[in-house]
Design a protein around this motif. Structure first.
Motif, mmCIF file in Angstrom:
data_model
loop_
_atom_site.group_PDB
_atom_site.id
_atom_site.type_symbol
_atom_site.label_atom_id
_atom_site.label_comp_id
_atom_site.label_asym_id
_atom_site.label_seq_id
_atom_site.Cartn_x
_atom_site.Cartn_y
_atom_site.Cartn_z
ATOM 1 N N CYS A 26 -8.181 7.886 -3.485
ATOM 2 C CA CYS A 26 -8.152 9.091 -2.645
ATOM 3 C C CYS A 26 -6.815 9.829 -2.773
ATOM 4 C CB CYS A 26 -8.399 8.714 -1.184
ATOM 5 S SG CYS A 26 -10.141 8.353 -0.823
ATOM 6 N N CYS A 62 -6.751 5.300 0.138
ATOM 7 C CA CYS A 62 -6.680 4.327 -0.970
ATOM 8 C C CYS A 62 -6.043 4.981 -2.190
ATOM 9 C CB CYS A 62 -8.077 3.791 -1.303
ATOM 10 S SG CYS A 62 -9.143 4.958 -2.161
ATOM 11 N N CYS A 113 -13.495 6.263 -4.579
ATOM 12 C CA CYS A 113 -13.133 5.510 -3.357
ATOM 13 C C CYS A 113 -14.178 4.435 -3.076
ATOM 14 C CB CYS A 113 -13.034 6.470 -2.166
ATOM 15 S SG CYS A 113 -12.668 5.638 -0.603
HETATM 16 ZN ZN LIG Z 1 -10.406 6.031 -0.584
#
Ligand SMILES: [Zn+2]
Ligand SMILES: [Zn+2]
Ligand SMILES: [Zn+2]
Ligand SMILES: [Zn+2]
Ligand SMILES: [Zn+2]
Ligand SMILES: [Zn+2]
Ligand SMILES: [Zn+2]
Ligand SMILES: [Zn+2]
Lengths: 336, 336, 336, 336
Positions: free
Chosen positions: D98, D95, D106
């Motif tokens: 991250c 994501c 996250c």
């Molecule tokens: Zn993530």
């Protein structure tokens, strides 16, 4: 499947018929729809760089297509989705670079179309975590150049720190430069486009450049300094002389972003001017998956225009020649 | 008053008896107690740089002393106060650099001991807004080297962005380098000191260096890369070769800070390594008044040690020779 | 000259005939052409804030006009030039805030139309170093609202750190909000405009908002979270409830910028959500001279539109009422 | 194996004999040597927070031990290695948080000792990519508190942006605060320690605090403002009143970092002071794997001291009581 294969650094690529590869547990199989041709592909195919790829291999790191299979351990990606397979084909995910948002510096990275077979083929496998979804409303042929040319210039603009009420000079308005200019504008900057052909300067004006300089007939340093100097200069032309001009066009506190790799790999950096002017010279290499997602998001929102021409995969060797002879300036994209 | 005067670029300085100057409305008159000798003084006295000072003039931009008179429009400074008169003798106060915290880039700046008479004299006048108070507990002889050598290296460390759990390599542990090392440590870094004499490396270890490299007998690039590479390299040695070693000792994402000006004013910048490594090269020039106040504050708090040797003002020409011959490595300070 | 004068906090302003003031050595005399009315003027005139101005005084910190005289020590400003006289009428120029680019935090600052007589008059004197030139191509009536409403919202957007591919929610699309929205877009953001009247939301769409939310009929938190949440929320509506909605509309890592001062001076900050979401709440107060110069530069380049209505100076008391009753939403500007 | 198990939110934990778990393909099995007790464990065991864990489960997110098995797909971790298992037990890795260095935000994260069984047991399985190696020279009992208390305060100091010549006030010198103080010092700050017992203030002085304030007998706001105010305040005491004091102790431009979660989850934020003072309030939640690696590196280099007391796993319920009654202030660590 058909694939363009480098069999030796001193030979043309061959279009071979190869079996469709099988994705590993963490990989996806992608049916390629479009694959952009980057100058790096030529360096890869000719073994120009110190760390060389190992033939036979398929170059290409702007591959865009549809996920056809997902490996047993894959989460997050699904069959039928459109994705892009960028230069950063794999990174370790746990080193200090990966964890701190700088995955393109990961020492364990594997690069697509170099260490990993790339997009110049009908199919490619890719590490699922490192492909980036292409949102609705972007065609494969547009998404392809964004996958390297787009994210590379976007990142260059990002690390320059350019912001509204600053002036950004873009040296070289080709496949990369016309995108760099647009991103600089999206970050709020006034742009100055520098090139040696009127065609490209016209394109730059169409895209919103506040000023253009024809470096074949004028002196970019003098013209940019007459405007007050550039806060940021981004160099997409791989010539030491242009690098030095770009440096000299900066005002105090300016930032020069290096993206392109000149032949003899050296720039003569004037230390006195760098120190007294409080100037920074910043190396920038592609962008992360998050950067690429942002590039796609901006394009889907109608904020960028992508110039490209299409070719057939069978024309890959001629396409290399076209680029080397500077016959084309837009990005070439193989449609598959 | 006695003053060391440059009468011509090709002559030794003369100790002249001059009238005590009168401060203008925005100025203060300072009775100098100590005045540090910076390599820049030699460049000033010899007219080495493109924009030259106009003889006769008095060099010195590390003058420390007591305010004896204040001009009619001066606020903020009072008679009896100890102040330092740094390189930035005057700036416009209204340009974009001055207003945004980057006054050392002001295009209208006037430099002490260059465009303005400096500290190598019994008295000096200075623009009241640009002198910096010396807090209690710092002797004039310590304050002097902090006024240029201190703030210059402090700023270099600041712009490097170095932080705890990073490694900073300091190339050249002399009058500037021993301060740069201490500042890097205050910013939390682990330091590697590089020099060519064991004396200086011993000093570096005393001051807390985690590693030292003798560049006369070992390879700093190999040794620093064996540690994992440097996040930051700060170069106080004015040699293109050292600049290139410093660049090569960086790990990916590293930052090279340029402070010293090499003779031929050029560094060969390796573009490939800069781009692929995401490396930045940052020019840094002295520091602002706020930076100097911080330097003094840190010294008053006992966080730094200043190495210096004292000389008489009459010894100024020999002192130049001492520096040029590298006979001394600590800062020389004239006591008045 | 005519001037609007506060004689007591509980009385209407009087239009008085006063002598044209004489500039001091560091000041300029400005013949006012236009003077914008800011909500702060009302607080000043009524003595609403803890540190109060001392009647009689003339409010107004969006005064724009022509320099008619310059004091004996003034450099940089010339007779005939158009300048703006902003809220920051004077700062010390030497404290850590002034020297580090944060002059609006100077503890010694004097504010225009508060501690210093302001722009709601035919003439005003101002400290020469703190007026900001108005470039060609901006009318006085446009420059006036930019001088406080413009720079305040520009700074709020700047400190938010918003950037392309981020979403900025603007709460309150009035005299400040319609500018905040435009600046957020210039910094590259996608904007969401929140207001309670369809008129203002229509204006927001005209100005380029990607989304609008009518908070009278819908739930801004739910609607913005449905878009993915806001990276940045800027609140121009002085209500604690709106502040809390703005906080709740953020996605993780979001930043809430506070500009307006609610009546009871308190926001209930949810600590759990702030900590778990890694959220920042940032107070922002006007902007520096450099920020205002940037605001003017952007307007001169055609990047912003300024909504305003003109009034006569004699209408100042009614104009206060118009603002307090929310009858007008555009900035009111006195033409002189 | 023995494990401390939460069977219901309203019951004491049970020490149960459970089978040693088997690591999945991407996991490791760790034989726990030491496991620190964090206040969050009590919230987990009692279901205090909106999103609750699902009994039966084992709390603990400061588990340190030796890798005994690695899953089939694990790279990078090896049997015999000592690792720590922190709060961030798993994040998606793809994501925007991250990929941009903010994995603790996250949305798909799984937390150790909450959604995943934690360290208060003889063995634990953990996602291999999210354990962090413990370098040589750190004992398990020291590593344990660093795994949450250490990295949480380290991150809080990091996001505060504190730097040399700034003053950091630490409110609450307990298991977290004594570490926050040390990290602030490592980042170069002068520290002010605020607590209500002389014991802890003595500890703070031993650790290098420049100033201490006993908030039981003195007024921390007045005392810190008398020093010039704090640039940064970090609050480890979970009381709204302390949060408000911390805010009031800031100088202009100051930053308040929120770490602890007060009972009623609200702080009354004074908007006027926040806006006029240009103050930021920053929520900070644990730290990334890279932050924890830095914490370990600093400890291995001898830069930090960790206060802790050991307990037996069987004493877990009494240990909860000790913490709730504030009988102990050092971190409690179960040795296994
Ligand atoms: Zn993530
Ligand atoms: Zn490429
Ligand atoms: Zn990595
Ligand atoms: Zn110097
Ligand atoms: Zn200036
Ligand atoms: Zn205002
Ligand atoms: Zn000030
Ligand atoms: Zn914890």
């Amino acid at each position: 499947m058909r694939a363009a294969v480098v069999t030796a650094f001193d030979k043309p690529l061959e279009i071979q018929e190869l079996p469709v590869p099988e994705p590993g547990p963490d990989q996806v199989l992608v049916r390629i729809e479009a694959s952009g041709l980057c100058h790096t592909d030529i360096h890869a195919a000719r073994g120009d760089w110190p760390v060389k790829p190992a033939p036979p291999f398929t170059p290409g790191h702007e591959g865009v297509g549809i996920v056809e299979k997902v490996g047993s351990a894959v989460t997050g990606r699904t069959v039928g989705e459109r994705v892009a397979i960028p230069w950063l084909g794999y990174a370790c995910g746990t080193c200090s670079y990966c964890v701190s948002g700088r995955e393109t510096l990961c020492e364990a990275q594997l690069n697509t179309g170099y260490a990993l077979d790339g997009g110049h083929a009908e199919y490619a496998v890719a590490h699922a975590a490192y492909v980036v979804p292409v949102p609705e409303g972007i065609t494969p042929a547009e998404a392809a150049p964004l996958t390297c040319a787009g994210v590379t210039t976007y990142k260059a603009v990002k690390v320059s720190g350019v912001r509204p009420a600053e002036r950004a000079a873009i040296f070289g308005i080709g496949g990369l430069g016309h995108l760099a200019q647009q991103y600089a504008q999206i970050f709020g900057a006034e742009t100055v486009a520098v090139d040696i052909t009127e065609d490209k300067l016209r394109l730059a004006r169409d895209l919103g450049a506040a000023h253009t300089v024809n470096a074949a007939t004028g002196d970019p340093v003098a013209e940019i300094q007459a405007l007050g100097g550039a806060d940021v200069a981004i160099v997409l032309a791989a010539s030491p002389r242009v690098l030095e001009q770009a440096h000299a066009s900066l005002r105090r506190g300016g930032r020069l972003v290096l993206v392109s790799l000149p032949k003899d790999n050296a720039m003569r950096l004037p230390v006195f001017e760098t120190v007294l002017g409080g100037i920074s010279v910043i190396g920038s290499i592609v962008g992360t998956r998050a950067d690429l997602a942002e590039v796609f998001q901006l394009h889907a929102a109608g904020r960028t225009r992508v110039g490209y021409e299409t070719r057939k995969l069978e024309e890959i060797n001629q396409s290399f020649e076209e680029i080397l002879s500077s016959e084309v300036t837009a990005r070439l994209v193989f449609e598959l």
